[in-house]
Design a protein around this motif. Structure first.
Motif, PDB file in Angstrom:
ATOM      1  N   ALA A 108       0.335   3.805   2.742  1.00  0.00           N
ATOM      2  CA  ALA A 108       0.813   3.407   4.067  1.00  0.00           C
ATOM      3  C   ALA A 108       2.321   3.571   4.166  1.00  0.00           C
ATOM      4  CB  ALA A 108       0.418   1.962   4.348  1.00  0.00           C
ATOM      5  N   VAL A 109       3.024   3.252   3.070  1.00  0.00           N
ATOM      6  CA  VAL A 109       4.480   3.343   3.099  1.00  0.00           C
ATOM      7  C   VAL A 109       4.945   4.784   3.181  1.00  0.00           C
ATOM      8  CG1 VAL A 109       6.552   3.048   1.687  1.00  0.00           C
ATOM      9  CG2 VAL A 109       4.988   1.145   2.011  1.00  0.00           C
ATOM     10  N   SER A 110       4.385   5.660   2.310  1.00  0.00           N
ATOM     11  CA  SER A 110       4.859   7.050   2.344  1.00  0.00           C
ATOM     12  C   SER A 110       4.250   7.783   3.539  1.00  0.00           C
ATOM     13  CB  SER A 110       4.537   7.772   1.038  1.00  0.00           C
ATOM     14  OG  SER A 110       3.181   7.600   0.707  1.00  0.00           O
ATOM     15  N   GLY A 111       3.076   7.324   3.990  1.00  0.00           N
ATOM     16  CA  GLY A 111       2.444   7.966   5.128  1.00  0.00           C
ATOM     17  C   GLY A 111       3.194   7.739   6.427  1.00  0.00           C
ATOM     18  N   ALA A 112       4.065   6.711   6.427  1.00  0.00           N
ATOM     19  CA  ALA A 112       4.801   6.397   7.649  1.00  0.00           C
ATOM     20  C   ALA A 112       5.844   7.456   7.978  1.00  0.00           C
ATOM     21  CB  ALA A 112       5.471   5.033   7.527  1.00  0.00           C
ATOM     22  N   GLY A 113       5.930   8.483   7.134  1.00  0.00           N
ATOM     23  CA  GLY A 113       6.872   9.565   7.395  1.00  0.00           C
ATOM     24  C   GLY A 113       8.310   9.133   7.234  1.00  0.00           C
ATOM     25  N   GLY A 114       8.530   8.064   6.516  1.00  0.00           N
ATOM     26  CA  GLY A 114       9.876   7.617   6.211  1.00  0.00           C
ATOM     27  C   GLY A 114      10.518   6.837   7.335  1.00  0.00           C
ATOM     28  N   SER A 115       9.860   6.773   8.478  1.00  0.00           N
ATOM     29  CA  SER A 115      10.522   6.127   9.606  1.00  0.00           C
ATOM     30  C   SER A 115      10.701   4.628   9.353  1.00  0.00           C
ATOM     31  CB  SER A 115       9.706   6.349  10.884  1.00  0.00           C
ATOM     32  OG  SER A 115       8.386   5.880  10.696  1.00  0.00           O
ATOM     33  N   GLY A 116       9.628   3.990   8.845  1.00  0.00           N
ATOM     34  CA  GLY A 116       9.710   2.550   8.610  1.00  0.00           C
ATOM     35  C   GLY A 116      10.372   2.212   7.288  1.00  0.00           C
ATOM     36  N   SER A 117      10.143   3.059   6.296  1.00  0.00           N
ATOM     37  CA  SER A 117      10.625   2.697   4.968  1.00  0.00           C
ATOM     38  C   SER A 117      12.012   3.255   4.710  1.00  0.00           C
ATOM     39  CB  SER A 117       9.653   3.221   3.922  1.00  0.00           C
ATOM     40  OG  SER A 117       9.797   4.610   3.812  1.00  0.00           O
ATOM     41  N   GLY A 118      12.667   2.631   3.747  1.00  0.00           N
ATOM     42  CA  GLY A 118      14.023   3.059   3.433  1.00  0.00           C
ATOM     43  C   GLY A 118      14.011   4.234   2.482  1.00  0.00           C
ATOM     44  N   LEU A 119      15.185   4.527   1.941  1.00  0.00           N
ATOM     45  CA  LEU A 119      15.308   5.645   1.014  1.00  0.00           C
ATOM     46  C   LEU A 119      15.045   5.222  -0.412  1.00  0.00           C
ATOM     47  CD1 LEU A 119      18.518   7.399   2.296  1.00  0.00           C
ATOM     48  CD2 LEU A 119      16.325   8.500   1.861  1.00  0.00           C
ATOM     49  N   GLY A 120      14.748   3.924  -0.577  1.00  0.00           N
ATOM     50  CA  GLY A 120      14.690   3.401  -1.933  1.00  0.00           C
ATOM     51  C   GLY A 120      13.713   4.121  -2.840  1.00  0.00           C
ATOM     52  N   LEU A 121      12.432   4.125  -2.462  1.00  0.00           N
ATOM     53  CA  LEU A 121      11.419   4.701  -3.338  1.00  0.00           C
ATOM     54  C   LEU A 121      11.630   6.198  -3.507  1.00  0.00           C
ATOM     55  CD1 LEU A 121       8.221   2.815  -2.094  1.00  0.00           C
ATOM     56  CD2 LEU A 121       9.672   2.282  -4.052  1.00  0.00           C
ATOM     57  N   SER A 122      11.899   6.901  -2.383  1.00  0.00           N
ATOM     58  CA  SER A 122      12.083   8.347  -2.527  1.00  0.00           C
ATOM     59  C   SER A 122      13.372   8.644  -3.287  1.00  0.00           C
ATOM     60  CB  SER A 122      12.066   9.039  -1.173  1.00  0.00           C
ATOM     61  OG  SER A 122      12.990   8.440  -0.311  1.00  0.00           O
ATOM     62  N   ILE A 138       8.601   9.070 -11.578  1.00  0.00           N
ATOM     63  CA  ILE A 138       8.405   7.649 -11.288  1.00  0.00           C
ATOM     64  C   ILE A 138       6.929   7.420 -11.031  1.00  0.00           C
ATOM     65  CG2 ILE A 138       8.935   5.784  -9.662  1.00  0.00           C
ATOM     66  CD1 ILE A 138      11.443   6.618 -10.867  1.00  0.00           C
ATOM     67  N   ALA A 139       6.378   6.402 -11.640  1.00  0.00           N
ATOM     68  CA  ALA A 139       4.994   6.031 -11.333  1.00  0.00           C
ATOM     69  C   ALA A 139       5.011   4.640 -10.726  1.00  0.00           C
ATOM     70  CB  ALA A 139       4.160   6.052 -12.599  1.00  0.00           C
ATOM     71  N   ILE A 140       4.346   4.484  -9.597  1.00  0.00           N
ATOM     72  CA  ILE A 140       4.303   3.172  -8.945  1.00  0.00           C
ATOM     73  C   ILE A 140       2.855   2.724  -8.840  1.00  0.00           C
ATOM     74  CG2 ILE A 140       4.810   1.886  -6.836  1.00  0.00           C
ATOM     75  CD1 ILE A 140       7.080   3.855  -6.341  1.00  0.00           C
ATOM     76  N   GLU A 141       2.579   1.567  -9.391  1.00  0.00           N
ATOM     77  CA  GLU A 141       1.242   0.992  -9.221  1.00  0.00           C
ATOM     78  C   GLU A 141       1.411  -0.265  -8.390  1.00  0.00           C
ATOM     79  OE1 GLU A 141      -0.407   0.002 -13.079  1.00  0.00           O
ATOM     80  OE2 GLU A 141       0.543   1.833 -13.832  1.00  0.00           O
ATOM     81  N   SER A 142       0.724  -0.312  -7.274  1.00  0.00           N
ATOM     82  CA  SER A 142       0.839  -1.491  -6.434  1.00  0.00           C
ATOM     83  C   SER A 142      -0.350  -1.564  -5.498  1.00  0.00           C
ATOM     84  CB  SER A 142       2.133  -1.427  -5.615  1.00  0.00           C
ATOM     85  OG  SER A 142       2.288  -2.637  -4.912  1.00  0.00           O
ATOM     86  N   VAL A 199       4.175  -2.461 -10.151  1.00  0.00           N
ATOM     87  CA  VAL A 199       4.802  -1.959 -11.372  1.00  0.00           C
ATOM     88  C   VAL A 199       5.481  -0.633 -11.042  1.00  0.00           C
ATOM     89  CG1 VAL A 199       4.475  -1.264 -13.767  1.00  0.00           C
ATOM     90  CG2 VAL A 199       2.924  -2.940 -12.742  1.00  0.00           C
ATOM     91  N   VAL A 200       6.768  -0.564 -11.319  1.00  0.00           N
ATOM     92  CA  VAL A 200       7.499   0.696 -11.147  1.00  0.00           C
ATOM     93  C   VAL A 200       7.909   1.162 -12.535  1.00  0.00           C
ATOM     94  CG1 VAL A 200       9.579   1.778 -10.229  1.00  0.00           C
ATOM     95  CG2 VAL A 200       8.372   0.056  -8.883  1.00  0.00           C
ATOM     96  N   ASP A 233       0.853  -1.178   0.000  1.00  0.00           N
ATOM     97  CA  ASP A 233       0.000   0.000   0.000  1.00  0.00           C
ATOM     98  C   ASP A 233       0.893   1.233   0.000  1.00  0.00           C
ATOM     99  OD1 ASP A 233      -1.711   2.036   0.450  1.00  0.00           O
ATOM    100  OD2 ASP A 233      -2.701   1.150   2.196  1.00  0.00           O
ATOM    101  N   ARG A 234       0.928   1.903  -1.128  1.00  0.00           N
ATOM    102  CA  ARG A 234       1.823   3.045  -1.296  1.00  0.00           C
ATOM    103  C   ARG A 234       1.550   4.122  -0.232  1.00  0.00           C
ATOM    104  NH1 ARG A 234       5.050   6.227  -4.711  1.00  0.00           N
ATOM    105  NH2 ARG A 234       6.465   6.732  -3.052  1.00  0.00           N
TER     106      ARG A 234
END
Ligand SMILES: Nc1ncnc2c1ncn2[C@@H]1O[C@H](COP(=O)(O)OP(=O)(O)O)[C@@H](O)[C@H]1O
Ligand SMILES: [Mg+2]
Length: 279
Positions: free
Chosen positions: A208-222, A235-239, A246-247, A205-206
């Protein structure tokens, strides 16, 4: 509207009758200001990402190659004290394995640092190698396709950016997707190149990932978005959970300075393929 706006002012003499008057020209530069700010923010993030990459390399050197060298040293000393030739041969064999493991580490690290395969073979071959490496490492089938005017060389920055983005997208597939099949595609027309990495894995869930304020997720997508953004791309991400991911990275480029009509003439057998005939 009563608000303040940044302006640029130019004052120039204007002939007026027998004399001269001075004209002042004001230009609203809020748009330029904004894009300068965005650029500065992106740059800062890229620098942070570089710093993190250095940490990762330091770790790889210390934990991987450092360990192997220690093992080699200890082993060599044991080998020097081996009671007979057979025991020494046993050590030599063992230490040979350690050394070749260290060489693999060096190759892996240096390939990650500088994709020299880009200089040697160009984007398409580099991405294909990426796909094959992934296949071997994860035992997942990767379908690779290159389309459009695939034989002309893109500007260096565009190649490096796309390579890094695809690399990160593939790393994510390996790390998170639990995919059964992966598709990698690169295609370009005269002024735009598009790379796609698609998997049939668990998705996410995109929001949820970006909404986490970056704390949980890495720097990869950003990081991908920033790299693309620096070249005016996106970049367009469909998931969605359970639905695969799909990235798609889209980078514009000018083919000026790459030989006239390079990209168009490359549609058949490009200049670089001229001697070899169509692939
Ligand atoms: N291909 C994918 N399949 C499933 N989940 C993914 C995929 N790509 C990214 N994600 C999810 O998005 C998150 C953020 O990715 P990223 O920014 O690269 O950080 P990291 O990979 O370091 O966790 C991941 O933690 C993962 O939950
Ligand atoms: Mg990642």
């Amino acid at each position: 509207d009563g608000g303040a706006r940044p302006v640029e002012m130019a004052i120039a003499p204007v002939p007026w009758g027998a004399g001269v008057i001075f004209g002042a020209f004001l230009r609203d530069i809020s748009e330029r200001r904004r894009s300068d700010e965005v650029r500065a923010r992106l740059l800062e993030k890229v620098l942070t990402a570089q710093e993190e990459e250095r940490c990762r390399i330091a770790r790889d050197l210390h934990d991987g190659i450092g360990q192997s060298l220690t093992t080699l040293l200890v082993g060599l000393s044991a080998m020097g004290q081996a009671p007979d030739l057979d025991a020494a041969r046993g050590w030599a064999e063992e230490l040979g394995r350690v050394a070749s493991g260290a060489m693999d580490d060096v190759r892996r690290i240096s390939r990650g640092l500088r994709p020299s395969v880009l200089d040697d073979l160009g984007l398409v071959a580099a991405l294909e190698r990426c796909a094959r490496d992934f296949e071997r490492a994860h035992r997942v089938a990767v379908e690779f396709r290159a389309g459009g005017a695939g034989s002309c060389r893109l500007p260096r920055a565009v190649e490096t950016t796309l390579y890094r983005i695809v690399q990160e997208a593939m790393t994510n597939v390996g790390k998170h997707a639990r995919a059964g099949a992966v598709r990698v595609e690169v295609a370009w027309a005269a002024a735009c190149v598009v790379a796609t990495v698609e998997d049939d894995g668990v998705g996410f869930d995109r929001e949820a990932v970006s909404g986490a304020g970056g704390s949980g997720s890495g720097l990869g997508l950003s990081g991908m978005e920033e790299r693309a953004g620096l070249l005016g791309g996106s970049i367009a991400i469909e998931s969605r959970p359970g639905g695969g991911t799909v990235v798609r990275a889209r980078i514009p480029f000018e083919d000026r300075g790459h030989g006239e009509g390079d990209c168009d003439s490359a549609r058949g057998a490009g200049p670089e393929d001229a001697g070899r005939g169509p692939a």
